[in-house]
Each structure stands twice: as C-alpha cells, then as structure tokens.
Design a protein around this motif. Structure first.
Motif, short mmCIF file in Angstrom:
data_model
loop_
_atom_site.label_atom_id
_atom_site.label_comp_id
_atom_site.label_asym_id
_atom_site.label_seq_id
_atom_site.Cartn_x
_atom_site.Cartn_y
_atom_site.Cartn_z
N PRO B 246 44.46 67.36 56.34
CA PRO B 246 44.17 65.94 56.06
C PRO B 246 42.97 65.76 55.11
N ILE B 247 41.94 66.60 55.25
CA ILE B 247 40.79 66.45 54.34
C ILE B 247 41.25 66.63 52.90
N MET B 248 42.05 67.67 52.67
CA MET B 248 42.51 67.92 51.31
C MET B 248 43.43 66.80 50.82
N ALA B 249 44.30 66.29 51.72
CA ALA B 249 45.18 65.19 51.32
C ALA B 249 44.36 63.97 50.93
N ALA B 250 43.34 63.65 51.75
CA ALA B 250 42.49 62.51 51.44
C ALA B 250 41.76 62.73 50.13
N SER B 251 41.28 63.96 49.93
CA SER B 251 40.58 64.26 48.68
C SER B 251 41.48 64.04 47.48
N VAL B 252 42.71 64.50 47.59
CA VAL B 252 43.64 64.34 46.46
C VAL B 252 43.91 62.86 46.21
N VAL B 253 44.11 62.11 47.30
CA VAL B 253 44.42 60.68 47.15
C VAL B 253 43.31 59.96 46.39
N VAL B 254 42.06 60.25 46.70
CA VAL B 254 40.98 59.50 46.04
C VAL B 254 40.61 60.09 44.69
N THR B 255 41.05 61.31 44.41
CA THR B 255 40.65 61.95 43.16
C THR B 255 41.67 61.76 42.05
N VAL B 256 42.96 61.75 42.41
CA VAL B 256 43.98 61.67 41.37
C VAL B 256 43.79 60.45 40.45
N PRO B 257 43.53 59.26 40.99
CA PRO B 257 43.31 58.14 40.06
C PRO B 257 42.18 58.40 39.08
N LEU B 258 41.09 59.03 39.58
CA LEU B 258 39.96 59.31 38.71
C LEU B 258 40.33 60.31 37.63
N VAL B 259 41.03 61.37 38.04
CA VAL B 259 41.40 62.40 37.07
C VAL B 259 42.30 61.80 36.00
N VAL B 260 43.25 60.96 36.43
CA VAL B 260 44.14 60.32 35.45
C VAL B 260 43.34 59.45 34.49
N LEU B 261 42.45 58.65 35.03
CA LEU B 261 41.60 57.79 34.19
C LEU B 261 40.83 58.62 33.19
N VAL B 262 40.23 59.71 33.69
CA VAL B 262 39.39 60.53 32.82
C VAL B 262 40.21 61.17 31.71
N ILE B 263 41.42 61.62 32.04
CA ILE B 263 42.23 62.27 31.01
C ILE B 263 42.69 61.23 29.97
N ILE B 264 43.04 60.04 30.44
CA ILE B 264 43.47 59.01 29.48
C ILE B 264 42.30 58.59 28.58
N PHE B 265 41.15 58.39 29.20
CA PHE B 265 40.03 57.81 28.45
C PHE B 265 39.00 58.86 28.05
N GLN B 266 39.40 60.13 27.95
CA GLN B 266 38.38 61.16 27.76
C GLN B 266 37.52 60.92 26.53
N ARG B 267 38.12 60.46 25.43
CA ARG B 267 37.33 60.22 24.23
C ARG B 267 36.24 59.18 24.48
N ARG B 268 36.66 58.08 25.10
CA ARG B 268 35.71 57.00 25.39
C ARG B 268 34.59 57.49 26.31
N ILE B 269 34.98 58.26 27.34
CA ILE B 269 33.99 58.72 28.30
C ILE B 269 32.98 59.62 27.62
N VAL B 270 33.47 60.51 26.78
CA VAL B 270 32.56 61.42 26.08
C VAL B 270 31.59 60.61 25.21
N SER B 271 32.13 59.63 24.48
CA SER B 271 31.24 58.86 23.61
C SER B 271 30.23 58.07 24.44
N GLY B 272 30.66 57.56 25.59
CA GLY B 272 29.73 56.82 26.45
C GLY B 272 28.63 57.70 27.00
#
Lengths: 328, 280
Positions: B246-272
């Motif tokens: 369950p700890i790993m499942a919870a970790s994945v649930v809260v991390t996947v949105p962040l990872v997706v965001l970061v991959i989509i917006f990586q250029r913006r994040i780096v410039s920021g």
C-alpha cells in the motif's frame, strides 16, 4: 524620459522641459505610491508568516513556554541555552545530543552537496552533448526531482530494506557482502543511506543549473582548443570549469542552505534516531514530541544563526574568490 | 586508421553506456516502486525485476481508504490555494519591483531573498503560535497560510526575472494612453506574463504538494492531513510489519501526476528554476 528635441528654440525648450518635468514628477509620485500599494499585500503576508514568527521564536527561546500552554510562559533568560546548576552545566549548548546533531547536519551537508556537484556536473556535460533522444534523457533525469521527498524516502527505504530489499539482494548476488546490511537501522550505515537518497533526489537540480550555464558558453574557444589538439580533460579544467563556476556556486549555495535544514529524508528514513538526527529533527523533537517550546525555540534559533553565518561566510568567500579570479 | 576507428567506436560505446547508466539510476527507484505496488502481499518479498503477476489489491486498498482520499483532496486544495495566493501577491509585487524605481527597492529585494533562505524550523514555534492564535491549527487553511513563507519569495523572485525581459516601451505606451498601474498590469502585462506565471505556478504547486514539516506539525487528525504526511504515517507502528505494498501504491498515486506534469512542462520548469537561481 527627459529627452527633448534639440531643434526647438532655447526659451520654448526650457519651458517645455519644466512643464514636462512637473508632469513627470506627478506621474512618478503616483507611480511610486502605486508601487508601495502593490508591495503592501506581499509585505504584510511575509511579516505574518516569516518576520513575526521568527521574532516570536527568538523571544520564546528565552522562556519556559510549553506547547500545551503558550500563554503563560515565564522569562528565564539564557537557561535554555546554557545554565550552571550546582556545578553542572545544563541547556542545549551542554547537550551532547545537540552537538551530535550539529555534526550530523554538517557532515550530511558537506558530503551530499559535494557528491551532487561532482555527479551533477558529469550529468550536465553528458546532457550538453548532442545525441539522439536527448530530450527523453533530460526528462528522465528530472524524474527524481519531481518525486516528493517523502515518497523518495519511502521508495529507497523499501529498496534498502534489510531482509527483502533489492539493494542487499544485488550486493549479495555479486558477492560484495555476505550478510544483508541493516541500512536504515544501523548506526554505521544509516547516514550513508540518507546521503544516498538525498544525492539521488538532487543531482537533477545541480545538473540543470550547470547545463543552463554550459549552453551559454561560447563555442569558438572549444573549436580553437580542438584545432590546437588540447586534451578534452584539460579543456574541461582550464576552460569549462572556470566558466561555469558562477552557476555552480549558485547551485552550491542553494543546495547547502537546503541541506543544512534537512528534515524530511531523515525523519522518514530513520525517524528520531540519534545517529542521523539533524538540527531540524532535534529542534522539532523538543518542540513537538517533548512539548518544550522554549528549549525547541532555542534550538531553532541556534539553527537559524548557524545557517545565517554559513550564508554570510559563503557569500564573502565566494566574492573574494571571484575577485581573485578576476585579478588573475 | 583502424586503431583510430576502434577507439572512436569504444568512445561511442562508452558514451552510450554512460547515458544508459544515468537513465537507469534516475528511473529505476520509481520503476521499482511501480512494480512493487502491483504485487500482492504474498509475493512482495520475492525480489524480481518484472513481476510474475499483476494485481490491483494495493490500489484498491489505498483508494477505498477514506483518510487517504481525504488527504489527496486536502493536498489539492492546499496546493491550488497556495499557487493562487502566491501568484496574485507575487505579480503585483514584482511589477512594482521591476517597473518602478523607488527608495527601499533593493532592501525589499534583499528581504525577499533572505526569507527564501529561511530554515523552516526557525519559524516553527512562532508560526505555531500564529496559527493557533488564528484558530487554524489542525486545519488545511493553516497550511495554506504557512506555505506562503516558501512559495511567495520564490514566486516574486522568478516573476521579477521574467518581467525584466519585457520591453519598457509597452508600459510607456500604456502610460501615455493614461492607463492606471492596475490597468497596466491586468491589460498589458498579464497577457504577456502567462508563460512565466504558468512556470512559477507549477513550481509553487510542486513545492506545496511536497511539503512535509509544516504539514506534520500543524495538523493532528487523519481528516486534515496532506498526502506526504499520510504516506509517511502509513508506515507508523512497528518497524517490522510495514505495509510496503500500500505504501508503494500510495506513492505512485501521488507521484504520477507530478511526473507527467514535469515531463510535459520540462522546458518551462528548467527555465523557471534557472531564472530563479541565476539571479541569486
């Protein structure tokens, strides 16, 4: 704003100037007023969440306040810091656990920031090369940075699990160790484990800052070096490194300030164990678990002073070094 | 000639080996968490790189737990409110700091920089007092308030950097047309600042989503917690019987949105990130 046409006759010109200037000052005054008006909400917010609480922390460190009853604190001077009772010293400055946590924090900060800088530069150099799929690799490198610290601590805690963790499994598989290591529980290895997790999480940050600096470097000196047949390693130390040093120094100070206040990784990986306890963990333990707000505030105040001192020293040293570099 | 070709090939192989190594190092812990989260508890303790069977038990357990869902909701509310407040206060403040020269400007900038370097523990007891005084203890609103301390200075800093790059003429034209500063911000600058605001907003969101110390200290009950605290306390209890699945499942649930965001917006994040740091 004060440019004017040179073709106009002298009198008319100065009259126009005066009229313009008075209008200018009016606009200016209005603008300065607006600027402060715009700044006020931010300043109030920062006072409420930073300035005032900091002041109160200083104040509370001189009292015997307890968490359940903050209102009725008595002023007790420096007793939280150091007090001599019947020939014995008490207070934080006489507490070996506090000094151990200071040592832990400094050790953690120096080791992990050094490793991050070395690996961060290596990763940045590789990402700076042109190759197919660079975007994918760069996105992958960002992943550890995006993962919440708590989550990465849990992920590594699982990989480092003494009985079922994959790291022990692999190390035993290749014969490096004979018996599983209790990474997060043993006094010898737990700090290593904490550093491992922190380095993994923050290499991307250093790498990206260095990469940004690398991409702004002029191409021609590399071409010149290549024409002259200078060894790439020499080029790196003589050309690249000095040029990215300013960016690297910024990355180092950001990371150092972050590392000196480390809390999450240590708390989750090893909870309140003294062998890895950092200053932040110590202060919070006093404050929340032992309910001793006065003592905890004194620890917070010391932490604040240490970090402020480190910052000033670093900026001073950095400026000095940059000046020396400029003279050379 | 052949020796040279050979060494060239060796260099290429070495280079790609290094890239693969970096990729594996960066991605493997997350990958391992994902595959662990799909294992049933009976197979949890068999070390393998590819699970022999996939199960959703851990996810079902986590996502039917009311307190975890509540924690996700709290985290979303807190992070979005913090982003909104930080951007609102940040954009007006950075406009004033960039476009108007006035006495005390550099002092304000210095204060902002100083606050961004604050160790959070240094204000813990004082902030605790403020939050309790306002009746916000054990309430996500208290977290929203306290998160301003690390999101606002950073937001002002990055927005200031971005705004400096906008041409001054724009604003002079607006003033000539008799626009008030407020109109200038909302009608002239805001449309141009959207990319910068998206970047800073994203970074502030990630920071608020990940925060742990305040969330741990200023909340008490399951229903008021945010996700990082919920995950950290899932372990709780004895050190030997941790519910790793369950700890790993919870970790994945809260991390996947962040990872997706970061991959989509990586250029913006780096410039920021670099804009925030290069100026420092």
């Amino acid at each position: 704003m004060t440019t004017s046409q040179s073709s106009a006759p002298e009198g008319a010109r100065s009259a126009a100037l005066i009229a313009r200037r008075s209008r200018g000052t009016k606009v200016r005054r209005q603008r300065v007023k607006a600027a402060w008006l715009f700044l006020t909400p931010m300043l109030i917010a920062l006072t409420l969440v930073a300035g005032w609480p900091l002041f109160r922390t200083f104040f509370l460190s001189f009292t015997d306040a307890s968490l359940s009853d903050l209102g009725t604190a008595n002023f007790i001077g420096f007793e939280n810091y150091l007090v001599n009772e019947n020939g014995r010293w008490f207070g934080i400055l006489a507490d070996p656990v506090w000094w151990h946590s200071v040592w832990n924090t400094v050790y953690f900060s120096v080791v992990s920031v050094s490793l991050e800088v070395v690996f961060g530069v290596i990763v940045a150099l590789i990402l700076n090369a042109e190759f197919k799929g660079r975007t994918i690799v760069r996105a992958a490198v960002l992943i550890p940075w995006a993962i919440p610290t708590i989550v990465s601590a849990q992920m590594w805690a699982w990989m480092l699990n003494d009985q079922f963790g994959i790291i022990n499994h692999m190390l035993m598989g290749i014969g490096v160790i004979d018996d599983p290591i209790a990474w997060t529980a043993s006094a010898t290895y737990s700090m290593l484990a904490v550093i491992m997790v922190d380095v993994w999480k923050t290499i991307p940050f250093v790498a990206l800052l260095v990469l940004a600096a690398l991409q702004m470097l002029p191409k021609d000196c590399y071409e010149a070096a290549e024409v002259d047949g200078i060894h790439p390693v020499r080029v790196f130390f003589k050309v690249t490194l000095p040029l990215v040093t300013p960016a690297l120094m910024v990355a180092v100070i950001f990371r150092l300030l972050d590392a000196l206040r480390v809390f999450d990784v240590i708390y989750v990986l090893t909870s309140n164990s003294t062998s890895t306890m950092s200053m932040s963990v110590y202060a919070r333990q006093q404050l929340v678990e032992f309910q001793d707000v006065g003592y905890g505030s004194a620890a917070s105040t010391l932490l604040f002073l240490i970090i402020a001192l480190a910052t000033v020293a670093y900026i001073y040293a950095g400026r000095k070094q940059l000046q020396l570099g400029g003279d050379a | 000639m052949t020796a040279r070709q050979l060494s060239k090939i060796a260099k290429r192989v070495g280079f790609w080996a290094l890239i693969v190594l970096i990729m594996v190092y960066a991605v493997f812990p997350f990958y391992y968490a994902v595959i662990t989260s799909f294992k049933p508890s009976s197979e949890l303790f068999r070390v393998e790189l590819w699970p022999s069977s996939w199960h959703l038990d851990n996810y079902i357990q986590i996502l039917t737990e009311a307190s975890f869902l509540r924690a996700i909701l709290n985290s979303i509310v807190v992070a979005i409110s913090v982003v909104f407040i930080a951007l609102l206060l940040g954009i007006t403040a950075s406009y004033a700091l960039v476009r108007v020269r006035f006495r005390g400007r550099s002092t304000v900038l210095l204060v902002i920089l100083g606050v961004s370097m604050f160790p959070q523990v240094a204000v813990l007891s004082g902030l605790f007092e403020v939050i309790r005084g306002l009746g916000l203890y054990n309430n996500p609103a208290g977290l929203i308030l306290s998160y301003i301390i690390f999101t606002l200075p950073f937001t002002v800093w990055v927005l200031t950097t971005f705004m400096k790059q906008l041409p001054m003429e724009l604003e002079e034209a607006a003033i000539m047309d008799g626009a008030t500063p407020w109109i200038t911000i909302t009608k002239v600058f805001l449309p141009l600042m959207w990319p910068a605001m998206a970047t800073t907003g994203l970074l502030a969101f990630i920071a608020a989503w990940n925060e742990f110390l305040f969330a741990l200290t200023f909340t008490l009950t399951d229903t008021q917690r945010t996700v990082p605290v919920a995950i950290a306390l899932l372990s709780g209890g004895s050190a030997h019987e941790l519910p790793w699945g369950p700890i790993m499942a919870a970790s994945v649930v809260v991390t996947v949105p962040l990872v997706v965001l970061v991959i989509i917006f990586q250029r913006r994040i780096v410039s920021g990130l670099t804009a925030g740091a290069v100026k420092g």
